[in-house]
Design a protein around this motif. Structure first.
Motif, PDB file in Angstrom:
ATOM      1  N   SER A 121      29.121  43.772  13.828  1.00 24.66           N
ATOM      2  CA  SER A 121      28.613  45.306  13.476  1.00 24.66           C
ATOM      3  C   SER A 121      27.053  45.221  14.058  1.00 24.66           C
ATOM      4  O   SER A 121      26.554  46.310  13.632  1.00 24.66           O
ATOM      5  CB  SER A 121      28.543  45.257  12.105  1.00 24.66           C
ATOM      6  N   THR A 122      26.716  44.361  14.957  1.00 29.90           N
ATOM      7  CA  THR A 122      25.271  44.420  15.552  1.00 29.90           C
ATOM      8  C   THR A 122      25.175  44.526  16.833  1.00 29.90           C
ATOM      9  O   THR A 122      25.399  45.459  17.697  1.00 29.90           O
ATOM     10  CB  THR A 122      24.544  43.419  14.871  1.00 29.90           C
ATOM     11  N   PHE A 123      25.141  43.300  17.511  1.00 25.52           N
ATOM     12  CA  PHE A 123      24.813  43.104  18.934  1.00 25.52           C
ATOM     13  C   PHE A 123      26.179  43.123  19.924  1.00 25.52           C
ATOM     14  O   PHE A 123      25.869  43.130  20.912  1.00 25.52           O
ATOM     15  CB  PHE A 123      23.895  41.882  19.218  1.00 25.52           C
ATOM     16  N   LEU A 124      27.097  42.489  19.294  1.00 23.94           N
ATOM     17  CA  LEU A 124      28.281  42.342  19.993  1.00 23.94           C
ATOM     18  C   LEU A 124      28.781  43.691  20.725  1.00 23.94           C
ATOM     19  O   LEU A 124      29.316  43.594  21.867  1.00 23.94           O
ATOM     20  CB  LEU A 124      29.201  41.641  19.220  1.00 23.94           C
ATOM     21  N   PRO A 125      28.932  44.501  19.879  1.00 26.76           N
ATOM     22  CA  PRO A 125      29.292  46.105  20.363  1.00 26.76           C
ATOM     23  C   PRO A 125      28.523  46.414  21.731  1.00 26.76           C
ATOM     24  O   PRO A 125      29.154  47.014  22.706  1.00 26.76           O
ATOM     25  CB  PRO A 125      29.335  47.328  19.263  1.00 26.76           C
ATOM     26  N   LEU A 126      27.100  45.932  21.548  1.00 24.39           N
ATOM     27  CA  LEU A 126      26.497  46.369  22.761  1.00 24.39           C
ATOM     28  C   LEU A 126      26.715  45.473  24.026  1.00 24.39           C
ATOM     29  O   LEU A 126      26.778  46.076  25.035  1.00 24.39           O
ATOM     30  CB  LEU A 126      25.023  46.247  22.382  1.00 24.39           C
ATOM     31  N   ALA A 127      26.903  44.281  23.858  1.00 23.60           N
ATOM     32  CA  ALA A 127      27.159  43.518  24.807  1.00 23.60           C
ATOM     33  C   ALA A 127      28.501  43.536  25.547  1.00 23.60           C
ATOM     34  O   ALA A 127      28.825  43.525  26.644  1.00 23.60           O
ATOM     35  CB  ALA A 127      27.176  41.877  24.425  1.00 23.60           C
ATOM     36  N   ASP A 130      28.416  46.845  27.561  1.00 26.01           N
ATOM     37  CA  ASP A 130      27.723  46.600  28.762  1.00 26.01           C
ATOM     38  C   ASP A 130      28.784  45.778  29.681  1.00 26.01           C
ATOM     39  O   ASP A 130      28.801  46.036  30.821  1.00 26.01           O
ATOM     40  CB  ASP A 130      26.485  45.941  28.551  1.00 26.01           C
ATOM     41  N   PHE A 131      29.203  44.960  29.153  1.00 26.50           N
ATOM     42  CA  PHE A 131      30.292  44.100  29.890  1.00 26.50           C
ATOM     43  C   PHE A 131      31.302  44.787  30.823  1.00 26.50           C
ATOM     44  O   PHE A 131      31.613  44.891  31.850  1.00 26.50           O
ATOM     45  CB  PHE A 131      30.711  42.836  29.198  1.00 26.50           C
ATOM     46  N   HIS A 132      32.232  45.891  29.709  1.00 27.83           N
ATOM     47  CA  HIS A 132      33.215  46.381  30.291  1.00 27.83           C
ATOM     48  C   HIS A 132      32.621  47.497  31.030  1.00 27.83           C
ATOM     49  O   HIS A 132      33.642  48.290  31.727  1.00 27.83           O
ATOM     50  CB  HIS A 132      33.988  46.923  29.138  1.00 27.83           C
ATOM     51  N   ASN A 133      31.510  48.010  31.143  1.00 24.92           N
ATOM     52  CA  ASN A 133      30.993  49.120  32.174  1.00 24.92           C
ATOM     53  C   ASN A 133      31.223  48.767  33.572  1.00 24.92           C
ATOM     54  O   ASN A 133      31.533  49.427  34.540  1.00 24.92           O
ATOM     55  CB  ASN A 133      29.611  49.416  31.716  1.00 24.92           C
ATOM     56  N   THR A 134      31.117  47.418  33.793  1.00 19.37           N
ATOM     57  CA  THR A 134      31.215  46.791  35.201  1.00 19.37           C
ATOM     58  C   THR A 134      32.514  45.848  35.327  1.00 19.37           C
ATOM     59  O   THR A 134      32.781  45.747  36.377  1.00 19.37           O
ATOM     60  CB  THR A 134      30.096  46.057  35.417  1.00 19.37           C
ATOM     61  N   HIS A 135      33.442  45.704  34.231  1.00 24.87           N
ATOM     62  CA  HIS A 135      34.472  44.667  34.407  1.00 24.87           C
ATOM     63  C   HIS A 135      35.747  45.614  33.400  1.00 24.87           C
ATOM     64  O   HIS A 135      36.293  44.923  32.579  1.00 24.87           O
ATOM     65  CB  HIS A 135      34.120  43.411  33.895  1.00 24.87           C
ATOM     66  N   GLN A 136      36.006  46.771  34.188  1.00 23.38           N
ATOM     67  CA  GLN A 136      37.030  47.591  33.543  1.00 23.38           C
ATOM     68  C   GLN A 136      38.365  47.005  33.401  1.00 23.38           C
ATOM     69  O   GLN A 136      39.279  47.372  32.456  1.00 23.38           O
ATOM     70  CB  GLN A 136      37.245  48.916  33.940  1.00 23.38           C
ATOM     71  N   ASN A 137      38.610  45.902  34.121  1.00 28.41           N
ATOM     72  CA  ASN A 137      40.013  45.368  34.242  1.00 28.41           C
ATOM     73  C   ASN A 137      40.038  43.946  33.508  1.00 28.41           C
ATOM     74  O   ASN A 137      41.252  43.408  33.354  1.00 28.41           O
ATOM     75  CB  ASN A 137      40.383  44.963  35.707  1.00 28.41           C
TER      76      ASN A 137
END
Length: 320
Positions: A121-127, A130-137
């Motif tokens: 509920s804190t920093f994990l959704p942000l990470a 950000d990760f899936h913005n560049t690694h959609q697969n």
């Protein structure tokens, strides 16, 4: 002949810089074929080009790599040492190529995360965003656990990594990253005490306390603080929900105990205030990422780097 220990220094020093991919392949193929001519046919490369590179390397090393017999080439003792180095390097190069192919998005990937309710509920959704913005697969599986079950999920392979606060040392688990974060007091920006930068436990006790229950990693820290101060912890509300604690802290008059990582959004919007505790001997919480062994999945390694960035960014630069 150059002594073996001197040759090893050469191989791992200046000469290793020369062993680029093409020459590595030449040496390995000649050793397997026992012939420069056969190696050239196998690689579709002129045998003279292969021979020239081998002779140049032998000159640089100051020792022959192959013993040239009438019908075949045989590795010298120095050549045996060199070939072991060559094949290990080729193996590592192939592994690196595979990682690069994965990172170029040519193949799909996945990994799984076991985490506590706090990071979710804190920093994990942000990470994750950000990760899936560049690694959609890349597919990511996230499940929440208590401390004991999180450790077991990682140990038995249910999850590739575990993310949580104050994860105890455990045989079979390796800490991939960790960071200490301060535990402090969180209240509404409209709270009468919000103008302060620090606060004492006695001040907190004068207001309704919203406190983490016994299942959460925050609770032992609070109990130790109150015990050391000779005070009684008397919550108005106990919960295992970080989200509820944040929402209750938004109500002017209420007080809760959280870390800066727990109020990233609300702090940036000016809705919640983080105050440090004045008491001595306050132990920070430690947020860690654990795994069973060294991470081999390149996507998992990249995600860990993203998490480390957010831990650094939001536990230090914005709050401490």
């Amino acid at each position: 002949m150059v002594p073996q220990n001197v040759l090893i220094v050469h191989l791992l020093g200046e000469s290793s810089v020369m062993l680029h991919s093409r020459l590595l392949t030449y040496l390995d193929t000649v050793a397997r074929c026992g012939s420069i001519r056969k190696a050239g046919e196998h690689l579709n490369v002129a045998s003279t080009a292969i021979n020239r590179q081998i002779l140049t390397l032998e000159q640089d090393l100051g020792t022959p790599i192959f013993q040239r017999l009438p019908r075949k080439l045989v590795l010298t003792a120095s050549g045996e040492i060199l070939l072991a180095h060559v094949r290990e390097t080729l193996k590592n190069m192939n592994h690196t190529r595979q990682i690069l192919e994965d990172l170029k998005g040519l193949k799909r990937g996945e990994f799984s995360i076991a985490t506590m309710v706090g990071p979710v509920s804190t920093f994990l959704p942000l990470a994750l965003t950000d990760f899936h913005n560049t690694h959609q697969n890349v597919r990511t599986h996230v499940s929440t656990y208590g401390t004991h079950d999180l450790v077991e999920a990682v140990k038995n392979g249910q999850a590739d990594i575990g993310i949580g606060f104050d994860i105890p040392p455990e045989n079979g688990l390796v800490v991939q990253a960790s960071r200490s974060v301060p535990l402090g007091v969180v209240m509404s920006a409209q709270h009468p005490l919000a103008h302060q930068e620090s606060i004492s436990l006695e001040d907190c006790n004068a207001w309704p306390l919203i406190v983490a229950d016994d299942s959460m990693a925050i609770r032992p820290h609070l109990e130790d603080l109150y015990t050391a101060k000779g005070l009684t912890l008397a919550p108005s509300l106990e919960t295992n929900s970080i989200e509820l604690m944040r929402q209750m802290a938004l109500v002017p008059g209420n007080i809760t105990f959280l870390t800066p990582l727990d109020i990233i959004q609300e702090q940036s919007e000016g809705k919640l205030k983080f105050l440090t505790l004045r008491e001595n001997g306050i132990h920070p919480q430690t947020v860690s990422i654990v795994a069973r062994s060294r991470i081999s999945n390149p996507f998992t390694s990249l995600f860990i780097e993203r998490v480390e960035y957010f831990l650094q960014e939001y536990s230090s630069a914005h709050f401490v």
